[in-house]
Write a protein that holds these residues in place. Structure first.
Motif, mmCIF file in Angstrom:
data_model
loop_
_atom_site.group_PDB
_atom_site.id
_atom_site.type_symbol
_atom_site.label_atom_id
_atom_site.label_comp_id
_atom_site.label_asym_id
_atom_site.label_seq_id
_atom_site.Cartn_x
_atom_site.Cartn_y
_atom_site.Cartn_z
ATOM 1 N N VAL A 1 6.238 15.711 48.951
ATOM 2 C CA VAL A 1 5.436 16.871 49.342
ATOM 3 C C VAL A 1 6.085 17.550 50.547
ATOM 4 N N LEU B 1 -3.710 17.297 51.020
ATOM 5 C CA LEU B 1 -3.241 18.279 51.999
ATOM 6 C C LEU B 1 -3.768 19.671 51.679
ATOM 7 N N ARG C 1 0.197 25.490 46.325
ATOM 8 C CA ARG C 1 -1.265 25.321 46.293
ATOM 9 C C ARG C 1 -1.958 26.293 45.356
ATOM 10 N N ALA D 1 0.695 23.432 51.079
ATOM 11 C CA ALA D 1 1.433 22.265 50.612
ATOM 12 C C ALA D 1 2.017 22.516 49.234
ATOM 13 N N PHE E 1 5.078 20.507 53.332
ATOM 14 C CA PHE E 1 3.898 21.255 53.777
ATOM 15 C C PHE E 1 4.141 21.921 55.121
ATOM 16 N N TRP F 1 -0.499 15.568 47.906
ATOM 17 C CA TRP F 1 -0.478 17.029 47.747
ATOM 18 C C TRP F 1 -1.904 17.565 47.635
#
Length: 185
Positions: A131, A104, A171, A111, A133, A101
């Motif tokens: 995860v 990314l 994020r 993500a 994304f 995570w």
């Protein structure tokens, strides 16, 4: 909070898609007992592993070993910092997923770390962290602990039926609940 969620679902009178985000913020405790730090903590410090694309993330994860927390830390549930994971190259699903995570997000991808249950081909369900994304206009699930490269990153529409999400953190460190939490509780 759980009562409010159940009441919301009753008003809808239909079994929602487990991937439907609910209008309630998740609590970090929904991720597991080992989640003891606020999520920005997992992004502190400089990473020692350089990646330039999703393929590099997968390549690194394939060099790491799956080891359960009781064997590695003598605790039932312990979430490592990604920098610790880089040094040990060992951990369980959330350790692999936290590292993926973070990488990314560092690559600029949208993500999300997701906690819930995973359904096995044998019909069993186990607690799990993975995860989800977005890359361009396509969504994927990254299964960080698989040992099969072709199963690590799969289109969301193909892989989503194997997972029931309970909680996610994006994020921007915004926590959210999924209707899968109510289905499994």
């Amino acid at each position: 909070m759980l009562t409010a969620l159940r009441n919301w679902l009753r008003r809808r009178r239909a079994a929602p898609d487990p991937w439907q985000r609910l209008p309630y913020a998740a609590k970090s405790t929904m991720f597991g007992r080992g989640c003891r730090h606020p999520f920005p903590w997992y992004f502190e410090g400089e990473s020692a592993v350089v990646v330039s694309n999703v393929e590099d993330v997968c390549t690194y994860l394939l060099t790491c070993e799956y080891v359960q927390d009781p064997d590695l830390f003598h605790e039932s549930d312990f979430w490592q910092h990604p920098r610790t994971f880089e040094r040990l190259r060992q951990g369980d699903c959330e350790d692999h997923a936290l590292w993926a995570w973070r990488k990314l997000v560092e690559l600029g991808l949208d993500a999300e770390l997701v906690s819930g249950t995973q359904h096995g081909v044998d019909g069993t369900s186990t607690g799990h962290v993975w995860v989800r994304f977005r890359d361009g206009d396509r969504e994927f699930i990254l299964e960080a602990v698989t040992r099969e490269r072709e199963r690590m990153v799969r289109p969301f529409e193909i892989a989503k039926s194997e997972y029931v999400p309970h909680a996610g953190v994006d994020r921007a460190f915004t926590l959210h609940c999924y209707s899968g939490y109510l289905r499994d509780s």
